[in-house]
Enzyme design. Structure first.
Site, PDB file in Angstrom:
ATOM      1  CG  ASP A 156      29.053  56.575 -28.564  1.00  0.00           C
ATOM      2  OD1 ASP A 156      28.383  56.500 -27.511  1.00  0.00           O
ATOM      3  OD2 ASP A 156      29.461  55.566 -29.172  1.00  0.00           O
ATOM      4  CD1 TRP A 188      32.885  49.163 -29.676  1.00  0.00           C
ATOM      5  CD2 TRP A 188      31.079  50.438 -29.950  1.00  0.00           C
ATOM      6  NE1 TRP A 188      31.797  48.443 -29.252  1.00  0.00           N
ATOM      7  CE2 TRP A 188      30.670  49.201 -29.407  1.00  0.00           C
ATOM      8  CE3 TRP A 188      30.106  51.410 -30.211  1.00  0.00           C
ATOM      9  CZ2 TRP A 188      29.347  48.909 -29.117  1.00  0.00           C
ATOM     10  CZ3 TRP A 188      28.786  51.126 -29.913  1.00  0.00           C
ATOM     11  CH2 TRP A 188      28.417  49.884 -29.371  1.00  0.00           C
ATOM     12  CE  LYS A 225      31.909  49.675 -21.288  1.00  0.00           C
ATOM     13  NZ  LYS A 225      30.798  49.666 -22.264  1.00  0.00           N
TER      14      LYS A 225
END
Length: 436
Positions: free
Chosen positions: A246, A165, A282
């Protein structure tokens, strides 16, 4: 003589006034020059594509660029438990809008740590974890790298997966770190380059920071197996590297909160010190609430207390203290057995729909006889799929078929639904054949 003196004075006054006007004009000109020649910065890769999509007037356009969940009608989905939590919060007259502490909502921090590390975590029971509420995933990474920059030598390199990302490397750089990549994506076989990953981590200078995706790797959707995670952990331990996890998709990858935290817990149970950036964007759908945490697993309870004070000193001049509403929503759900049970059901619903879209897309490409192999679409996991499409093919999808995706071939599976998945498959089939 008096008249002459008055004339001279008047002339001097006019000259002074003219000089002041010139000075002011010069000052204004220099003031305007500060930003006069600034060129426009390049757009963010993801939000730039989103902007293109917004300007497209085609009624059948498809947006597969942004990592946000959509229901089967292509609409944003607000979780039922989030609505119920907000209803409870509105009725609670004891609430206020006072500032939170620098490190955030106490109950939110406590519950978030349990969610990541597990109810029976030895590190938690021994008080060896310090937690600060931060601004979702990006904010947690930002605070995390600023924290590590205080204790690691300036020459320390952050190693992230290739690809990763994009914001991860940028955030590390903003904290003063250099960054390099370890191999991750095997483009030929469209899966994990496990051998290359281990080799690169092994060769990294001792004491490097290794940035790892806890689950649902972004952008590839390819995760290591439990056996592979064990081997990764052993190499990191052997080389005295420092792991930075992460965790943006816990529960959203497999639908199982514990399974998606397996890698983190494996490292902690092995006695390793590490840090975790956690996000609720999310799995709670709280994209706009910016709810997340930064966790540090420390060697002792005493060090946890000390390190917590350093994290607060980082946060205070950065954004002072975090927002309240998202933390209250999460705390309400995680502390209520019925709401927690319903949340887990909704996570399964969201992850299940994405898994179904993977199957439908793969099956449709096979039915069309689209050149190439497409089984990687179903073997990948989480919100994203690394399709393997070339930049040229992605450009054609945007230009000719009004399908918006990243130029590296990453698509958000959440943007597909029963009404557009076959049209997307047909568009992929067309561009693949056109560029053969």
């Amino acid at each position: 003589r008096k008249s002459r003196r008055l004339k001279v004075r008047a002339q001097l006054a006019r000259m002074e006034k003219a000089q002041n006007r010139i000075k002011n004009m010069a000052l204004q000109a220099s003031f305007n020059a500060y930003f006069a020649n600034v060129e426009q910065a390049p757009p963010d890769a993801i939000f730039g594509i989103k902007s293109m999509y917004s300007k497209d007037t085609d009624p059948n356009k498809i947006n597969l660029s942004v990592g946000a969940y959509r229901d089967d009608n292509g609409k944003p989905y607000m979780l039922d438990v989030v609505r119920k939590a907000e209803e409870l919060l509105v009725k609670d007259n004891s609430r206020n809008k006072e500032y939170l502490g620098i490190d955030g909502h106490p109950e939110f921090r406590k519950l978030s740590a349990k969610l990541v590390f597990g109810e029976d975590s030895k590190a938690l029971t021994e008080g060896r974890v310090c937690t600060a509420q931060c601004l979702s995933g990006t904010g947690s990474l930002r605070v995390g790298f600023e924290f590590l920059a205080q204790f690691f030598p300036r020459k320390t390199v952050v190693y992230s997966s290739s690809p990763t990302w994009g914001n991860q490397n940028t955030v590390a750089m903003k904290a003063g770190f250099q960054f390099k990549s370890y191999r991750y994506w095997d483009a030929k076989n469209r899966n994990l380059d496990f051998k290359g990953m281990l080799q690169d981590i092994e060769k990294a200078p001792s004491g490097s920071i290794i940035l790892l995706h806890a689950c649902a790797h972004n952008p590839t959707g390819v995760d290591a197996t439990p056996e592979q995670w064990k081997a990764i952990m052993e190499v990191i331990r052997k080389r005295n590297h420092f792991p930075f996890f992460d965790s943006a998709y816990q529960g959203f990858a497999t639908g199982d909160l514990d399974n998606d935290a397996r890698a983190i817990r494996m490292f902690v149970d092995a006695g390793m010190q590490l840090v975790v950036a956690q996000s609720y964007a999310k799995n709670f759908g709280l994209y706009g609430e910016r709810a997340g945490c930064f966790h540090v697993v420390c060697p002792s309870k005493k060090s946890a207390t000390a390190l917590s004070s350093h994290i607060k000193r980082i946060i205070r001049p950065m954004y002072s203290n975090p927002p309240k509403h998202g933390a209250e929503i999460v705390s309400t759900v995680l502390s209520d057995p019925n709401l927690f049970k319903r949340w887990k059901e909704e996570i399964k619903l969201m992850s299940g729909r994405i898994i179904e879209m993977r199957k439908v897309l793969r099956d449709e490409l096979v039915r069309l006889g689209t050149p190439g192999k497409w089984d990687h679409i179903v073997s990948q996991i989480g919100m994203f799929s690394f399709t393997g499409l070339s930049r040229k093919q992605c450009e054609l999808l945007i230009q000719k078929h009004h399908v918006y995706l990243l130029y590296n071939g990453r698509i958000s599976m959440a943007g597909l639904n029963s009404k557009n998945v076959k049209r997307f498959a047909k568009a992929v089939d067309h561009v693949v054949r056109e560029t053969e």
